[in-house]
Scaffold this motif. Structure first.
Motif, PDB file in Angstrom:
ATOM      1  N   GLU A  28       0.828  -1.212   0.000  1.00 32.97           N
ATOM      2  CA  GLU A  28       0.000   0.000   0.000  1.00 32.97           C
ATOM      3  C   GLU A  28       0.862   1.261   0.000  1.00 32.97           C
ATOM      4  OE1 GLU A  28      -2.704   2.173   3.314  1.00 32.97           O
ATOM      5  OE2 GLU A  28      -3.148   0.051   2.994  1.00 32.97           O
ATOM      6  N   SER A  29       1.957   1.243   0.743  1.00 31.38           N
ATOM      7  CA  SER A  29       2.832   2.416   0.843  1.00 31.38           C
ATOM      8  C   SER A  29       3.420   2.816  -0.516  1.00 31.38           C
ATOM      9  CB  SER A  29       3.942   2.166   1.847  1.00 31.38           C
ATOM     10  OG  SER A  29       4.700   1.025   1.491  1.00 31.38           O
ATOM     11  N   SER A  30       3.668   1.851  -1.379  1.00 32.21           N
ATOM     12  CA  SER A  30       4.183   2.153  -2.723  1.00 32.21           C
ATOM     13  C   SER A  30       3.147   2.923  -3.530  1.00 32.21           C
ATOM     14  CB  SER A  30       4.540   0.863  -3.459  1.00 32.21           C
ATOM     15  OG  SER A  30       5.518   0.151  -2.758  1.00 32.21           O
ATOM     16  N   TYR A  31       1.915   2.457  -3.492  1.00 37.47           N
ATOM     17  CA  TYR A  31       0.845   3.150  -4.219  1.00 37.47           C
ATOM     18  C   TYR A  31       0.622   4.544  -3.637  1.00 37.47           C
ATOM     19  CZ  TYR A  31      -0.037  -1.482  -6.097  1.00 37.47           C
ATOM     20  OH  TYR A  31       0.106  -2.703  -6.713  1.00 37.47           O
ATOM     21  N   GLN A  32       0.709   4.648  -2.324  1.00 35.57           N
ATOM     22  CA  GLN A  32       0.491   5.931  -1.669  1.00 35.57           C
ATOM     23  C   GLN A  32       1.526   6.957  -2.127  1.00 35.57           C
ATOM     24  OE1 GLN A  32       1.215   6.213   2.614  1.00 35.57           O
ATOM     25  NE2 GLN A  32      -0.804   7.146   2.813  1.00 35.57           N
ATOM     26  N   GLN A  33       2.796   6.571  -2.130  1.00 39.15           N
ATOM     27  CA  GLN A  33       3.847   7.507  -2.527  1.00 39.15           C
ATOM     28  C   GLN A  33       3.747   7.885  -4.010  1.00 39.15           C
ATOM     29  OE1 GLN A  33       5.988   9.176  -0.472  1.00 39.15           O
ATOM     30  NE2 GLN A  33       4.668   8.241   1.076  1.00 39.15           N
ATOM     31  N   CYS A  34       3.438   6.907  -4.843  1.00 38.49           N
ATOM     32  CA  CYS A  34       3.308   7.182  -6.275  1.00 38.49           C
ATOM     33  C   CYS A  34       2.083   8.048  -6.558  1.00 38.49           C
ATOM     34  CB  CYS A  34       3.241   5.882  -7.066  1.00 38.49           C
ATOM     35  SG  CYS A  34       4.811   4.978  -7.020  1.00 38.49           S
ATOM     36  N   LEU A  35       1.018   7.810  -5.809  1.00 37.24           N
ATOM     37  CA  LEU A  35      -0.191   8.614  -5.983  1.00 37.24           C
ATOM     38  C   LEU A  35       0.059  10.053  -5.522  1.00 37.24           C
ATOM     39  CD1 LEU A  35      -3.065   8.499  -7.008  1.00 37.24           C
ATOM     40  CD2 LEU A  35      -3.785   7.681  -4.760  1.00 37.24           C
ATOM     41  N   ALA A  36       0.798  10.222  -4.446  1.00 34.81           N
ATOM     42  CA  ALA A  36       1.157  11.574  -4.000  1.00 34.81           C
ATOM     43  C   ALA A  36       1.931  12.305  -5.104  1.00 34.81           C
ATOM     44  CB  ALA A  36       1.977  11.515  -2.720  1.00 34.81           C
ATOM     45  N   HIS A  37       2.850  11.601  -5.740  1.00 37.86           N
ATOM     46  CA  HIS A  37       3.609  12.204  -6.847  1.00 37.86           C
ATOM     47  C   HIS A  37       2.674  12.549  -8.013  1.00 37.86           C
ATOM     48  CE1 HIS A  37       7.023  13.129  -9.346  1.00 37.86           C
ATOM     49  NE2 HIS A  37       6.594  12.292 -10.261  1.00 37.86           N
ATOM     50  N   GLU A  38       1.748  11.668  -8.316  1.00 39.90           N
ATOM     51  CA  GLU A  38       0.796  11.904  -9.415  1.00 39.90           C
ATOM     52  C   GLU A  38      -0.105  13.109  -9.108  1.00 39.90           C
ATOM     53  OE1 GLU A  38      -0.359  11.222 -13.229  1.00 39.90           O
ATOM     54  OE2 GLU A  38       1.186  10.071 -12.188  1.00 39.90           O
ATOM     55  N   PHE A  39      -0.534  13.249  -7.854  1.00 45.20           N
ATOM     56  CA  PHE A  39      -1.337  14.419  -7.463  1.00 45.20           C
ATOM     57  C   PHE A  39      -0.533  15.698  -7.637  1.00 45.20           C
ATOM     58  CE2 PHE A  39      -3.994  11.739  -4.284  1.00 45.20           C
ATOM     59  CZ  PHE A  39      -4.880  11.383  -5.291  1.00 45.20           C
ATOM     60  N   THR A  40       0.746  15.652  -7.287  1.00 42.06           N
ATOM     61  CA  THR A  40       1.603  16.819  -7.452  1.00 42.06           C
ATOM     62  C   THR A  40       1.743  17.186  -8.924  1.00 42.06           C
ATOM     63  OG1 THR A  40       2.823  16.266  -5.436  1.00 42.06           O
ATOM     64  CG2 THR A  40       3.914  17.757  -6.986  1.00 42.06           C
ATOM     65  N   ILE A  41       1.981  16.192  -9.765  1.00 39.22           N
ATOM     66  CA  ILE A  41       2.095  16.429 -11.218  1.00 39.22           C
ATOM     67  C   ILE A  41       0.816  17.079 -11.749  1.00 39.22           C
ATOM     68  CG2 ILE A  41       2.160  15.274 -13.476  1.00 39.22           C
ATOM     69  CD1 ILE A  41       3.969  13.143 -12.172  1.00 39.22           C
ATOM     70  N   ASN A  42      -0.333  16.648 -11.231  1.00 43.50           N
ATOM     71  CA  ASN A  42      -1.628  17.138 -11.713  1.00 43.50           C
ATOM     72  C   ASN A  42      -2.146  18.334 -10.918  1.00 43.50           C
ATOM     73  OD1 ASN A  42      -2.872  15.253 -13.939  1.00 43.50           O
ATOM     74  ND2 ASN A  42      -1.672  13.964 -12.562  1.00 43.50           N
ATOM     75  N   GLN A  43      -1.282  18.914 -10.103  1.00 45.06           N
ATOM     76  CA  GLN A  43      -1.581  20.134  -9.347  1.00 45.06           C
ATOM     77  C   GLN A  43      -2.835  20.014  -8.486  1.00 45.06           C
ATOM     78  OE1 GLN A  43      -1.506  23.078 -12.506  1.00 45.06           O
ATOM     79  NE2 GLN A  43       0.699  23.325 -12.280  1.00 45.06           N
ATOM     80  N   LEU A  44      -2.962  18.874  -7.814  1.00 47.00           N
ATOM     81  CA  LEU A  44      -4.032  18.683  -6.847  1.00 47.00           C
ATOM     82  C   LEU A  44      -3.460  18.925  -5.450  1.00 47.00           C
ATOM     83  CD1 LEU A  44      -5.743  15.473  -8.232  1.00 47.00           C
ATOM     84  CD2 LEU A  44      -6.799  17.712  -8.003  1.00 47.00           C
ATOM     85  N   GLU A  45      -4.143  19.713  -4.659  1.00 52.63           N
ATOM     86  CA  GLU A  45      -3.718  19.943  -3.279  1.00 52.63           C
ATOM     87  C   GLU A  45      -4.118  18.733  -2.451  1.00 52.63           C
ATOM     88  OE1 GLU A  45      -4.903  23.650  -1.522  1.00 52.63           O
ATOM     89  OE2 GLU A  45      -4.707  24.677  -3.437  1.00 52.63           O
ATOM     90  N   PHE A  46      -3.209  18.254  -1.616  1.00 49.64           N
ATOM     91  CA  PHE A  46      -3.517  17.088  -0.794  1.00 49.64           C
ATOM     92  C   PHE A  46      -2.715  17.113   0.490  1.00 49.64           C
ATOM     93  CE2 PHE A  46       0.145  15.880  -3.276  1.00 49.64           C
ATOM     94  CZ  PHE A  46       0.935  15.157  -2.398  1.00 49.64           C
ATOM     95  N   LYS A  47      -3.250  16.400   1.466  1.00 52.16           N
ATOM     96  CA  LYS A  47      -2.539  16.162   2.717  1.00 52.16           C
ATOM     97  C   LYS A  47      -2.365  14.658   2.822  1.00 52.16           C
ATOM     98  CE  LYS A  47      -4.661  20.214   4.679  1.00 52.16           C
ATOM     99  NZ  LYS A  47      -5.933  20.663   5.234  1.00 52.16           N
ATOM    100  N   LEU A  48      -1.150  14.243   3.062  1.00 56.67           N
ATOM    101  CA  LEU A  48      -0.790  12.827   3.154  1.00 56.67           C
ATOM    102  C   LEU A  48      -0.701  12.433   4.626  1.00 56.67           C
ATOM    103  CD1 LEU A  48       0.223  10.280   1.603  1.00 56.67           C
ATOM    104  CD2 LEU A  48       2.506  11.269   1.745  1.00 56.67           C
ATOM    105  N   GLU A  49      -1.308  11.295   4.987  1.00 54.83           N
ATOM    106  CA  GLU A  49      -1.299  10.826   6.378  1.00 54.83           C
ATOM    107  C   GLU A  49      -1.792  11.922   7.321  1.00 54.83           C
ATOM    108  OE1 GLU A  49      -0.643   7.757   7.586  1.00 54.83           O
ATOM    109  OE2 GLU A  49      -0.368   6.989   5.564  1.00 54.83           O
ATOM    110  N   HIS A  50      -2.893  12.539   6.935  1.00 58.33           N
ATOM    111  CA  HIS A  50      -3.464  13.659   7.692  1.00 58.33           C
ATOM    112  C   HIS A  50      -4.067  13.166   9.007  1.00 58.33           C
ATOM    113  CE1 HIS A  50      -5.172  17.596   8.265  1.00 58.33           C
ATOM    114  NE2 HIS A  50      -6.370  17.081   8.422  1.00 58.33           N
ATOM    115  N   PRO A  51      -3.655  13.742  10.151  1.00 54.79           N
ATOM    116  CA  PRO A  51      -4.182  13.297  11.445  1.00 54.79           C
ATOM    117  C   PRO A  51      -5.688  13.562  11.568  1.00 54.79           C
ATOM    118  CG  PRO A  51      -2.466  14.982  11.733  1.00 54.79           C
ATOM    119  CD  PRO A  51      -2.703  14.817  10.274  1.00 54.79           C
ATOM    120  N   LEU A  52      -6.382  12.632  12.200  1.00 51.22           N
ATOM    121  CA  LEU A  52      -7.824  12.744  12.400  1.00 51.22           C
ATOM    122  C   LEU A  52      -8.113  12.507  13.876  1.00 51.22           C
ATOM    123  CD1 LEU A  52     -10.673  13.027  11.169  1.00 51.22           C
ATOM    124  CD2 LEU A  52     -10.657  10.553  10.844  1.00 51.22           C
ATOM    125  N   SER A  53      -8.601  13.536  14.541  1.00 48.11           N
ATOM    126  CA  SER A  53      -8.904  13.402  15.959  1.00 48.11           C
ATOM    127  C   SER A  53     -10.324  12.865  16.151  1.00 48.11           C
ATOM    128  CB  SER A  53      -8.737  14.748  16.672  1.00 48.11           C
ATOM    129  OG  SER A  53      -9.580  15.720  16.097  1.00 48.11           O
TER     130      SER A  53
END
Length: 126
Positions: free
Chosen positions: A30-55
């Motif tokens: 899963e971590s591989s897909y997560q990191q690659c997807l984060a890179h893909e979001f960056t390429i496509n100029q999507l704002e995102f938070k990775l491993e965002h804390p949820l209280s």
């Protein structure tokens, strides 16, 4: 107009996930897909938070119980990633609970361990 923008955002998010799956295929962690997807979001100029804390709100107090959203996309969509044999009800319940706790109306549960990504994609709206 807001509904249309939301739909366009959803399509962009899914398009990024499809691209990652197309390049990597199934069978990775899963971590591989997560990191690659984060890179893909960056390429496509999507704002995102990775491993965002949820209280968790308990009796008018917010507690950090260790929950993390895989992705929070533009503060509108929660993305929960899996790389497992089969999605189960508990995975859906996890995403729906995250959506309620975060007060986010749209969420995607994506299992990358499938032949075609559409077989591992579930969309939820509250």
């Amino acid at each position: 107009m807001k509904g249309r923008e939301f739909s366009d955002l959803s399509n962009r998010v899914i398009g990024c996930a499809i691209e990652v799956h197309k390049v990597l295929g199934p069978g990775l962690l899963e971590s591989s897909y997560q990191q690659c997807l984060a890179h893909e979001f960056t390429i496509n100029q999507l704002e995102f938070k990775l491993e965002h804390p949820l209280s968790v709100k308990y009796k008018e107090i917010y507690l950090d119980c260790g929950y993390r959203l895989d992705f929070l996309i533009e503060d509108k969509i929660i993305l929960e990633l899996k790389s497992i044999e089969q999605l189960k009800g508990i995975h859906e319940a996890q995403l729906l609970t995250y959506m309620k706790l975060a007060n986010i109306k749209q969420g995607f549960l994506i299992n990358f361990n499938v032949k075609l990504l559409k077989q591992g994609l579930k969309s939820f709206v509250l």
